[in-house]
Design an enzyme around this catalytic site. Sequence first.
Site, PDB file in Angstrom:
ATOM      1  N   SER A   7     -35.136  11.143  61.521  1.00 25.55           N
ATOM      2  CA  SER A   7     -33.896  11.108  62.220  1.00 25.55           C
ATOM      3  C   SER A   7     -32.842  11.847  61.801  1.00 25.55           C
ATOM      4  CB  SER A   7     -33.740   9.779  62.576  1.00 25.55           C
ATOM      5  OG  SER A   7     -32.931   9.505  62.554  1.00 25.55           O
ATOM      6  N   HIS A  30     -36.613  13.515  64.698  1.00 24.14           N
ATOM      7  CA  HIS A  30     -36.471  12.604  66.364  1.00 24.14           C
ATOM      8  C   HIS A  30     -34.319  12.860  66.598  1.00 24.14           C
ATOM      9  CE1 HIS A  30     -36.214   9.052  67.924  1.00 24.14           C
ATOM     10  NE2 HIS A  30     -34.917   8.386  67.180  1.00 24.14           N
ATOM     11  N   ASP A  32     -30.761  11.463  67.949  1.00 21.82           N
ATOM     12  CA  ASP A  32     -30.746   9.802  68.421  1.00 21.82           C
ATOM     13  C   ASP A  32     -29.335  10.958  69.011  1.00 21.82           C
ATOM     14  OD1 ASP A  32     -32.147   7.781  68.036  1.00 21.82           O
ATOM     15  OD2 ASP A  32     -31.303   8.659  65.810  1.00 21.82           O
ATOM     16  N   MET A  34     -25.681   9.388  71.552  1.00 19.90           N
ATOM     17  CA  MET A  34     -25.217   8.298  71.986  1.00 19.90           C
ATOM     18  C   MET A  34     -24.053   7.790  72.812  1.00 19.90           C
ATOM     19  SD  MET A  34     -25.715   6.348  68.319  1.00 19.90           S
ATOM     20  CE  MET A  34     -26.939   6.185  67.298  1.00 19.90           C
ATOM     21  N   HIS A  63     -33.960  11.011  72.031  1.00 16.95           N
ATOM     22  CA  HIS A  63     -33.456   9.684  72.346  1.00 16.95           C
ATOM     23  C   HIS A  63     -32.059   9.408  72.542  1.00 16.95           C
ATOM     24  CE1 HIS A  63     -33.573   4.975  70.417  1.00 16.95           C
ATOM     25  NE2 HIS A  63     -33.599   5.669  71.563  1.00 16.95           N
ATOM     26  N   MET A  65     -28.733   7.074  74.315  1.00 20.49           N
ATOM     27  CA  MET A  65     -29.201   5.726  73.648  1.00 20.49           C
ATOM     28  C   MET A  65     -27.636   6.400  74.719  1.00 20.49           C
ATOM     29  SD  MET A  65     -29.356   5.070  70.240  1.00 20.49           S
ATOM     30  CE  MET A  65     -30.126   6.316  70.109  1.00 20.49           C
ATOM     31  N   ASP A 168     -38.459   3.047  66.332  1.00 19.23           N
ATOM     32  CA  ASP A 168     -37.483   3.344  65.464  1.00 19.23           C
ATOM     33  C   ASP A 168     -36.186   2.341  64.843  1.00 19.23           C
ATOM     34  OD1 ASP A 168     -35.459   5.403  64.815  1.00 19.23           O
ATOM     35  OD2 ASP A 168     -35.138   5.485  67.340  1.00 19.23           O
ATOM     36  N   GLY A 169     -36.141   2.767  63.908  1.00 19.09           N
ATOM     37  CA  GLY A 169     -34.973   1.822  63.010  1.00 19.09           C
ATOM     38  C   GLY A 169     -35.905   0.972  62.280  1.00 19.09           C
TER      39      GLY A 169
HETATM   40  C1  DX5 Z   1     -30.865   4.372  65.583  1.00 17.06           C
HETATM   41  C2  DX5 Z   1     -31.060   5.101  66.345  1.00 17.06           C
HETATM   42  C3  DX5 Z   1     -32.445   5.137  64.845  1.00 17.06           C
HETATM   43  C4  DX5 Z   1     -32.231   5.483  63.836  1.00 17.06           C
HETATM   44  C5  DX5 Z   1     -32.889   5.146  62.328  1.00 17.06           C
HETATM   45  O1  DX5 Z   1     -29.874   3.776  66.995  1.00 17.06           O
HETATM   46  O2  DX5 Z   1     -32.435   5.130  66.686  1.00 17.06           O
HETATM   47  O3  DX5 Z   1     -33.067   6.268  65.374  1.00 17.06           O
HETATM   48  O4  DX5 Z   1     -31.356   6.862  63.445  1.00 17.06           O
HETATM   49  O5  DX5 Z   1     -32.079   5.666  61.692  1.00 17.06           O
HETATM   50  P1  DX5 Z   1     -32.613   4.370  59.999  1.00 17.06           P
HETATM   51  O6  DX5 Z   1     -34.861   5.073  59.561  1.00 17.06           O
HETATM   52  O7  DX5 Z   1     -31.596   4.675  59.094  1.00 17.06           O
HETATM   53  O8  DX5 Z   1     -33.278   2.936  60.163  1.00 17.06           O
HETATM   54 ZN    ZN Z   2     -33.487   6.646  67.377  1.00 16.54          ZN
END
Ligand code: DX5
Ligand code: ZN
Length: 209
Positions: A7, A30, A32, A34, A63, A65, A168-169
């Site tokens: 990510s 990946h 993210d 937001m 992804h 959000m 994811d997470g």
């Molecule tokens: C959270 C994200 C994840 C995040 C994962 O909102 O969707 O993709 O970057 O990070 P780690 O692997 O550090 O939990």
């Molecule tokens: Zn994510």
Amino acid sequence: MVKIAPSLLAADFSALGQELQRIPQADMLHIDVMDGCFVPNISIGPPVVSAIRDKTPLHFDVHLMLEHPLPYIEAFCAAGADSVSFHIESKDDPAAVISRIRELGMKPGIALSPATPPESLEHIDRDLYLITVMTVEPGFGGQKLIESCLDKLPALRKMFPHALLEIDGGVNLETAPLCLEKGADILVAGTAVFRAPDPAAAIQSLRAN
Ligand code: DX5
Ligand code: ZN
């Protein structure tokens, strides 16, 4: 074999081009996105995705959000996304978002926040490419994996036999085996890859788990 998707959120934002050179063994990247509304954080948008597109041949797994993903699908396509997942908890009509993603030649995915059950996808197109099962509250990297979220995997596998199931997470060397036990196809890992002294070795170890 399980796919590893580092990510970008945990990468050094001042040197993204170089960061991507450290993960040639990854299966996808990946990304993210937001909006400060669906989640209490703001990350990156289409200009950044576009700026890194020619720095790596990796599949871009975007992804979203976002409270309203629909108006942004085209911009992420132009920026170089290969697959786009959006949240079932977002405000737009899921069928409309999925068709827009397909129309533009990308692969559609849906993400589920921790509290959302698999049944919320009852009326969703069974040919989705990807289902992102969030194992932390969306918004921030570096959180602890909520193990009970993994219990959704068997039901999702039954409902969507053709979809890739992505976790994811909070994925790290300790939690990756739990994800694999439940049948994960893709492991997203931010902190565990980009904050490791050797990201390439971290990817191999996650895969070897
Ligand atoms: C959270 C994200 C994840 C995040 C994962 O909102 O969707 O993709 O970057 O990070 P780690 O692997 O550090 O939990
Ligand atoms: Zn994510």
